[in-house]
Design an enzyme around this catalytic site. Structure first.
Site, PDB file in Angstrom:
ATOM      1  N   PRO A 546     -37.225 -63.925 -91.003  1.00  0.00           N
ATOM      2  CG  PRO A 546     -35.776 -62.650 -92.307  1.00  0.00           C
ATOM      3  CD  PRO A 546     -36.917 -63.625 -92.395  1.00  0.00           C
ATOM      4  CB  CYS A 547     -37.582 -62.784 -85.513  1.00  0.00           C
ATOM      5  SG  CYS A 547     -35.901 -62.806 -84.905  1.00  0.00           S
TER       6      CYS A 547
END
Length: 587
Positions: A546-547
């Site tokens: 996840p960014c």
DNA sequence: TCGATTATGATTAACAGG
DNA sequence: CCTGTTAATCATAATCGA
């Protein structure tokens, strides 16, 4: 020649020396959290009966705490606050294990008292200090990691977070690295002028000397390969290439890049990790350090399609004889959307779109833009042009009528990213979620180009472990490359995304097996062993963690790698490392 | 409750001009 | 070298209506 302003240590702060010194000290003992041996909880399940099905319980048992102890703590504190639970567990564990003889010589960071012994020539040699010490010499196994970290001068809270993130089996220097980076992330610059901050950063960096080696045959040499080794500050080892073409792209590679991977990075399995290139400072250094010191490959997808997408990829794949997916996708806005050409003003010079994100521009905005340009005979005045262009760039708007701009439709985003049309359409997904899932996905042509080298290596197909699968970018890329998918274990939290992948799997008549899973944190050694026993190992482990907490668009919680979601990177590393170890054992 | 809509800056790196 | 400017950016949360 080096020199520069590095001064001859005269009255320099000896951050470096001291830090190196500490690191070496820390490193000389590889401590592990008490695990394993504590598992024998005397099998008394009476108290844990109530909690037999607790995920939280399994989670901590999986970390190596005894079932008995975990249930005790859960009963006392509830299972809401995992951090609190971990703290208590560690405390209990520390109390149980008899205080070990302190074999460490821990130098107080604030005093330079005993720095005179055998380390004092470090300032001279520290650039060559690759002797990489036989680590783990004095393996005092019973030492308590938490206690040690606290003794080193770290706050208990920091130490706990680090242990939680990295897992109980992580080595002490990994923990120290983690805390160091975390501290730097938080530290205000007030106390440290830039240079020293860099050095401090460098301290957290690595004892194990990173060794990026790349060589370019043909035209250009990337400046200072050998210079870096001599002059080396670990600092600028990570810079974004300009143009951002990584180790090469099909469209403008007129030179060939070679690289030598660090020993630890070499497979099996192959791995492929992805995240946003423009992460906060230090994030990619950390990621790289965990992923076996492999140099990230930063690539902008604008060299593959009509939209930019600046991403970093860390992988241990060969990089020669790559080939692109065919047909080559359109690479300008006009080619991709011919109908916009008619309405495109001459003063809008864009030929590429910016990054496709998870949200689109509002109707109100397109109305404001229409009003800003419609009342002029010829071209609007400069200030109006500037306003419109800024907004169009920011929200990726295209001209769809006279004075009329609009955001892209979901299927247009699908096309740009290289997915089959309607890949994310229907099956219970909302339009809003479609944008979101697409915005979080791979650009297929870019990823496929990197993965293409696998085709001739695995003519009979591969077993794939796909973490954070999303809408199945990796699967689609491999499929389009013509690489058969034998067994795919796909871990994805979002149910609509899992449905999309499942639906695609069935529509494309896959011969292999697709195994779903929801949470990467539930993928522990047992589960992996079970899976790997059924079809024997993984050939490739793909994941873009996840960014959320790294992305620039996030105004609220851009917290870096420690962020709530982005810290799941450490689960990618954990799982990769597990598989790596299991597969090297089985050989 | 779900889906659609809208407003909400900061962090870096590249760049330009001294 | 320095400093100001330009530019890009896998998002979150509050709100509204059905």
């Amino acid at each position: 020649m080096g020199g520069d302003d590095s001064g001859v240590a005269s009255d320099n702060f000896d951050w470096n020396t001291e830090d190196e010194l500490e690191i070496e000290n820390y490193q000389s003992s590889c401590l592990t959290v008490p695990n394993g041996d504590a598992v024998t909880g005397s099998g008394d399940a009476s108290s844990s009966a109530v909690l037999a099905n607790s995920k939280v319980l399994d989670h901590f048992v999986g970390m190596g705490f005894s079932r008995e102890m975990v249930s005790k703590v859960i009963q006392e504190y509830g299972e809401e606050n995992e951090a609190k639970l971990l703290e208590e567990l560690l405390t209990y564990t520390a109390l149980e294990s008899s205080p070990p003889p302190q074999t460490l010589i821990v130098t107080d960071p604030s005093s330079s008292g005993n720095a005179g012994s055998s380390w004092d020539d470090f300032s001279d040699t520290d650039i060559f200090s690759d002797e990489d010490m036989e680590k783990n010499i004095s393996d005092s196994e019973n030492d308590d990691t938490l206690r040690t970290l606290v003794k080193m001068g770290y706050k208990q809270e920091e130490a706990l977070i680090a242990i939680e993130r990295l897992g109980p089996n992580s080595s002490l220097d990994e923990l120290v690295d983690f805390i160091g980076v975390a501290q730097i992330a938080k530290a205000e610059d007030a106390l440290l002028p830039p240079e020293e901050k860099l050095q401090y950063n460098g301290y957290a960096k690595s004892n194990k000397r990173r060794f990026y080696e790349c060589e370019v045959l043909g035209r250009k040499k990337p400046r200072g390969c050998e210079k870096k080794i001599i002059n080396d500050d670990d600092e600028e080892a990570l810079h974004l290439p300009n143009p951002m073409i990584g180790f090469g792209v099909p469209t403008e590679s007129n030179f060939i890049t070679l690289r030598r991977l660090p020993e630890d990075a070499i497979g099996p399995p192959y791995f492929y990790y992805e995240n946003v290139a423009l992460a906060p400072k230090g994030v990619w250094q950390t990621i790289s350090r965990f992923l076996y010191d492999v140099e990230p490959e930063f690539v902008d997808s604008k060299f593959f399609c009509a939209a930019a997408r600046k991403r970093g990829y860390i992988h241990n794949l060969p990089i020669q004889n790559r080939f692109p997916l065919l047909p080559l996708p359109p690479r300008t806005i006009h080619e991709a959307f011919p109908l916009t050409r008619k309405w495109w003003p001459s003063w809008d010079p864009r030929t590429k779109l910016n990054c496709l994100q998870t949200c689109i521009g509002s109707a109100k905005l397109t109305e404001r833009i229409r009003k800003a340009v419609e009342n002029y005979e010829g071209d609007p005045p400069d200030h109006a042009q500037k306003y419109v262009l800024d907004q169009c760039r920011k929200w990726n708007l295209v001209w769809v009528g006279r004075n009329k701009v609009a955001p892209l439709e979901p299927d247009e985003v699908e096309t740009l990213l290289g997915f089959p049309r309607n890949h994310t359409r229907g099956g219970g997904i909302s339009r809003t979620d479609r944008y979101k899932s697409l915005g979080n996905s791979f650009q297929i042509d870019t990823v496929a180009y990197h993965l293409s080298v696998l085709k001739e290596m695995y003519p009979n197909g591969i077993n794939l472990l796909s973490l954070f699968s999303g809408i199945g970018g990796a699967e689609v890329a491999l499929h389009r490359l013509g690489i058969p998918l034998k067994n795919v274990v796909s871990v994805e939290k979002s149910e609509v995304n899992r449905n999309i992948v499942r639906s695609w799997w069935e529509q494309t008549n896959q011969k292999g097996h697709l195994y779903d899973m929801e949470d990467v944190r539930e993928l522990d050694a047992d589960r992996l062993e079970q899976l790997m026993n059924t079809f024997g190992g993984f050939d490739l482990i793909v994941g873009g963690s996840p960014c959320n907490n790294l992305a620039g668009s996030n105004r609220v919680s851009r917290d870096g790698l420690e962020g709530k979601e982005s810290s799941l990177f450490f689960d990618y590393f954990r799982i990769l490392d597990l598989v790596k170890n299991m597969m090297s054992k089985c050989r």
